[in-house]
Scaffold this motif. Sequence first.
Motif, PDB file in Angstrom:
ATOM      1  N   LEU A  57     -11.750  -4.641 -53.824  1.00 36.83           N
ATOM      2  CA  LEU A  57     -12.773  -4.531 -52.860  1.00 36.83           C
ATOM      3  C   LEU A  57     -14.103  -3.395 -53.432  1.00 36.83           C
ATOM      4  O   LEU A  57     -15.306  -3.604 -53.176  1.00 36.83           O
ATOM      5  CB  LEU A  57     -12.231  -3.984 -51.517  1.00 36.83           C
ATOM      6  CG  LEU A  57     -11.291  -4.729 -50.935  1.00 36.83           C
ATOM      7  CD1 LEU A  57     -10.550  -4.119 -49.633  1.00 36.83           C
ATOM      8  CD2 LEU A  57     -12.142  -6.189 -50.390  1.00 36.83           C
ATOM      9  N   SER A  58     -13.643  -2.561 -54.165  1.00 33.20           N
ATOM     10  CA  SER A  58     -14.752  -1.462 -54.795  1.00 33.20           C
ATOM     11  C   SER A  58     -15.758  -2.337 -55.665  1.00 33.20           C
ATOM     12  O   SER A  58     -16.852  -1.784 -55.743  1.00 33.20           O
ATOM     13  CB  SER A  58     -14.019  -0.461 -55.448  1.00 33.20           C
ATOM     14  OG  SER A  58     -13.711  -0.895 -56.675  1.00 33.20           O
ATOM     15  N   GLU A  59     -15.072  -3.319 -56.437  1.00 32.96           N
ATOM     16  CA  GLU A  59     -16.090  -4.175 -57.409  1.00 32.96           C
ATOM     17  C   GLU A  59     -16.879  -5.179 -56.567  1.00 32.96           C
ATOM     18  O   GLU A  59     -17.687  -5.823 -57.299  1.00 32.96           O
ATOM     19  CB  GLU A  59     -15.185  -5.000 -58.421  1.00 32.96           C
ATOM     20  CG  GLU A  59     -14.407  -3.776 -59.191  1.00 32.96           C
ATOM     21  CD  GLU A  59     -13.350  -4.247 -60.088  1.00 32.96           C
ATOM     22  OE1 GLU A  59     -13.159  -3.840 -61.293  1.00 32.96           O
ATOM     23  OE2 GLU A  59     -12.928  -5.599 -59.894  1.00 32.96           O
ATOM     24  N   ALA A  60     -16.374  -5.618 -55.337  1.00 36.16           N
ATOM     25  CA  ALA A  60     -17.322  -6.545 -54.603  1.00 36.16           C
ATOM     26  C   ALA A  60     -18.520  -6.101 -54.123  1.00 36.16           C
ATOM     27  O   ALA A  60     -18.536  -4.728 -53.543  1.00 36.16           O
ATOM     28  CB  ALA A  60     -16.150  -6.911 -53.363  1.00 36.16           C
ATOM     29  N   ALA A  61     -19.458  -7.025 -53.866  1.00 36.08           N
ATOM     30  CA  ALA A  61     -20.836  -6.604 -53.195  1.00 36.08           C
ATOM     31  C   ALA A  61     -20.335  -6.053 -51.666  1.00 36.08           C
ATOM     32  O   ALA A  61     -19.601  -6.674 -50.939  1.00 36.08           O
ATOM     33  CB  ALA A  61     -21.695  -7.846 -52.903  1.00 36.08           C
ATOM     34  N   ARG A  62     -20.959  -4.892 -51.748  1.00 37.68           N
ATOM     35  CA  ARG A  62     -20.765  -4.369 -50.183  1.00 37.68           C
ATOM     36  C   ARG A  62     -19.400  -4.036 -49.975  1.00 37.68           C
ATOM     37  O   ARG A  62     -19.092  -3.606 -48.862  1.00 37.68           O
ATOM     38  CB  ARG A  62     -21.550  -5.044 -48.973  1.00 37.68           C
ATOM     39  CG  ARG A  62     -22.937  -5.119 -49.297  1.00 37.68           C
ATOM     40  CD  ARG A  62     -23.960  -5.804 -48.070  1.00 37.68           C
ATOM     41  NE  ARG A  62     -23.356  -6.858 -47.599  1.00 37.68           N
ATOM     42  CZ  ARG A  62     -23.381  -8.391 -47.831  1.00 37.68           C
ATOM     43  NH1 ARG A  62     -24.187  -8.391 -48.819  1.00 37.68           N
ATOM     44  NH2 ARG A  62     -22.874  -9.227 -47.259  1.00 37.68           N
ATOM     45  N   HIS A  63     -18.598  -4.064 -50.910  1.00 35.01           N
ATOM     46  CA  HIS A  63     -16.954  -3.378 -50.625  1.00 35.01           C
ATOM     47  C   HIS A  63     -16.198  -4.311 -49.819  1.00 35.01           C
ATOM     48  O   HIS A  63     -15.487  -3.667 -49.356  1.00 35.01           O
ATOM     49  CB  HIS A  63     -17.128  -2.024 -50.416  1.00 35.01           C
ATOM     50  CG  HIS A  63     -17.614  -1.047 -51.575  1.00 35.01           C
ATOM     51  ND1 HIS A  63     -17.265  -1.085 -52.735  1.00 35.01           N
ATOM     52  CD2 HIS A  63     -18.922  -0.203 -51.277  1.00 35.01           C
ATOM     53  CE1 HIS A  63     -18.040  -0.322 -53.305  1.00 35.01           C
ATOM     54  NE2 HIS A  63     -18.904   0.485 -52.411  1.00 35.01           N
ATOM     55  N   HIS A  64     -16.685  -5.608 -49.604  1.00 43.14           N
ATOM     56  CA  HIS A  64     -15.821  -6.327 -48.758  1.00 43.14           C
ATOM     57  C   HIS A  64     -15.829  -7.945 -49.420  1.00 43.14           C
ATOM     58  O   HIS A  64     -16.526  -8.244 -50.037  1.00 43.14           O
ATOM     59  CB  HIS A  64     -16.374  -6.239 -47.279  1.00 43.14           C
ATOM     60  CG  HIS A  64     -17.694  -7.143 -47.037  1.00 43.14           C
ATOM     61  ND1 HIS A  64     -18.755  -6.432 -47.208  1.00 43.14           N
ATOM     62  CD2 HIS A  64     -18.029  -8.287 -46.640  1.00 43.14           C
ATOM     63  CE1 HIS A  64     -19.872  -7.487 -46.812  1.00 43.14           C
ATOM     64  NE2 HIS A  64     -19.395  -8.552 -46.765  1.00 43.14           N
ATOM     65  N   LEU A  65     -14.696  -8.250 -48.861  1.00 42.91           N
ATOM     66  CA  LEU A  65     -14.423  -9.992 -49.384  1.00 42.91           C
ATOM     67  C   LEU A  65     -13.582 -10.685 -48.027  1.00 42.91           C
ATOM     68  O   LEU A  65     -13.252  -9.937 -47.440  1.00 42.91           O
ATOM     69  CB  LEU A  65     -13.577  -9.938 -50.479  1.00 42.91           C
ATOM     70  CG  LEU A  65     -14.158  -9.632 -51.987  1.00 42.91           C
ATOM     71  CD1 LEU A  65     -12.906  -9.633 -52.776  1.00 42.91           C
ATOM     72  CD2 LEU A  65     -15.170 -10.813 -52.385  1.00 42.91           C
ATOM     73  N   ARG A  66     -14.023 -11.768 -48.105  1.00 41.28           N
ATOM     74  CA  ARG A  66     -13.100 -12.726 -47.180  1.00 41.28           C
ATOM     75  C   ARG A  66     -11.841 -12.637 -47.455  1.00 41.28           C
ATOM     76  O   ARG A  66     -11.555 -12.417 -48.718  1.00 41.28           O
ATOM     77  CB  ARG A  66     -13.535 -14.103 -47.350  1.00 41.28           C
ATOM     78  CG  ARG A  66     -14.813 -14.655 -46.573  1.00 41.28           C
ATOM     79  CD  ARG A  66     -15.299 -15.792 -46.604  1.00 41.28           C
ATOM     80  NE  ARG A  66     -14.158 -16.566 -46.016  1.00 41.28           N
ATOM     81  CZ  ARG A  66     -14.394 -17.555 -44.988  1.00 41.28           C
ATOM     82  NH1 ARG A  66     -15.700 -17.616 -44.411  1.00 41.28           N
ATOM     83  NH2 ARG A  66     -13.353 -18.041 -44.388  1.00 41.28           N
ATOM     84  N   SER A  67     -10.785 -12.485 -46.764  1.00 43.91           N
ATOM     85  CA  SER A  67      -9.541 -12.253 -46.856  1.00 43.91           C
ATOM     86  C   SER A  67      -8.924 -13.427 -47.832  1.00 43.91           C
ATOM     87  O   SER A  67      -8.024 -13.137 -48.693  1.00 43.91           O
ATOM     88  CB  SER A  67      -8.626 -12.549 -45.508  1.00 43.91           C
ATOM     89  OG  SER A  67      -7.246 -12.267 -45.832  1.00 43.91           O
ATOM     90  N   SER A  68      -9.397 -14.754 -47.692  1.00 44.34           N
ATOM     91  CA  SER A  68      -8.943 -15.868 -48.606  1.00 44.34           C
ATOM     92  C   SER A  68      -9.587 -15.433 -50.106  1.00 44.34           C
ATOM     93  O   SER A  68      -8.588 -15.721 -51.208  1.00 44.34           O
ATOM     94  CB  SER A  68      -9.494 -16.980 -48.268  1.00 44.34           C
ATOM     95  OG  SER A  68     -10.802 -17.204 -48.098  1.00 44.34           O
ATOM     96  N   GLU A  69     -10.692 -14.896 -50.333  1.00 47.92           N
ATOM     97  CA  GLU A  69     -11.250 -14.805 -51.570  1.00 47.92           C
ATOM     98  C   GLU A  69     -10.538 -13.536 -52.135  1.00 47.92           C
ATOM     99  O   GLU A  69     -10.231 -13.467 -53.493  1.00 47.92           O
ATOM    100  CB  GLU A  69     -12.545 -14.335 -51.281  1.00 47.92           C
ATOM    101  CG  GLU A  69     -13.477 -15.360 -51.114  1.00 47.92           C
ATOM    102  CD  GLU A  69     -14.957 -14.919 -50.715  1.00 47.92           C
ATOM    103  OE1 GLU A  69     -15.989 -15.810 -51.108  1.00 47.92           O
ATOM    104  OE2 GLU A  69     -15.177 -13.947 -50.444  1.00 47.92           O
ATOM    105  N   LEU A  70      -9.968 -12.526 -51.517  1.00 50.40           N
ATOM    106  CA  LEU A  70      -9.352 -11.439 -51.823  1.00 50.40           C
ATOM    107  C   LEU A  70      -7.911 -11.720 -52.371  1.00 50.40           C
ATOM    108  O   LEU A  70      -7.446 -11.525 -53.551  1.00 50.40           O
ATOM    109  CB  LEU A  70      -9.175 -10.139 -50.781  1.00 50.40           C
ATOM    110  CG  LEU A  70      -8.539  -9.066 -51.215  1.00 50.40           C
ATOM    111  CD1 LEU A  70      -9.074  -8.191 -52.341  1.00 50.40           C
ATOM    112  CD2 LEU A  70      -8.144  -8.141 -49.751  1.00 50.40           C
TER     113      LEU A  70
END
Length: 160
Positions: A57-70
Amino acid sequence: MDTTTPSIGPAQRRLTARQLTMWRSLMDTMEELSRRLTAQLQQVGLSRGDYLVMLTLSEAARHHLRSSELADAIGWQRSRLSHHLGRMERRRLVRREECPTDSRGTVVAITDEGLRSFRLASAPHLRAVKHYFADALTEQQLEELESILDAVRARLADPD
């Protein structure tokens, strides 16, 4: 008869004693490395799974991802991730929200408290990775390991 390309008999398809020994050594080494790194993370109140989720999550844009992507990014089944996120939510490390573009989806975001915990854990964790892994190898060994891992990943990507 062409003798330049020997046929592969059933015995040659099995692991050699040396291959089996190296495989066991790799498994044992990875298990011990994992155990030590997990123990280090537990000293700051995080599990290995917590750290993996927060790192992603820290590496993702705006520190968030869809649950399925995570789930895909960390290689977990969605049900495992869902249970783990519930535990992390109770500790206020992450939060789940409805996906703004898909009412069936969920977005997972790292909280400010989660970011603080992640940053607190990262320095000692990375020092441990350096000590137990990077400092144990020469530059040449790191290059050889990179080549080895590339070969294994290529084999894993091969549909058989």
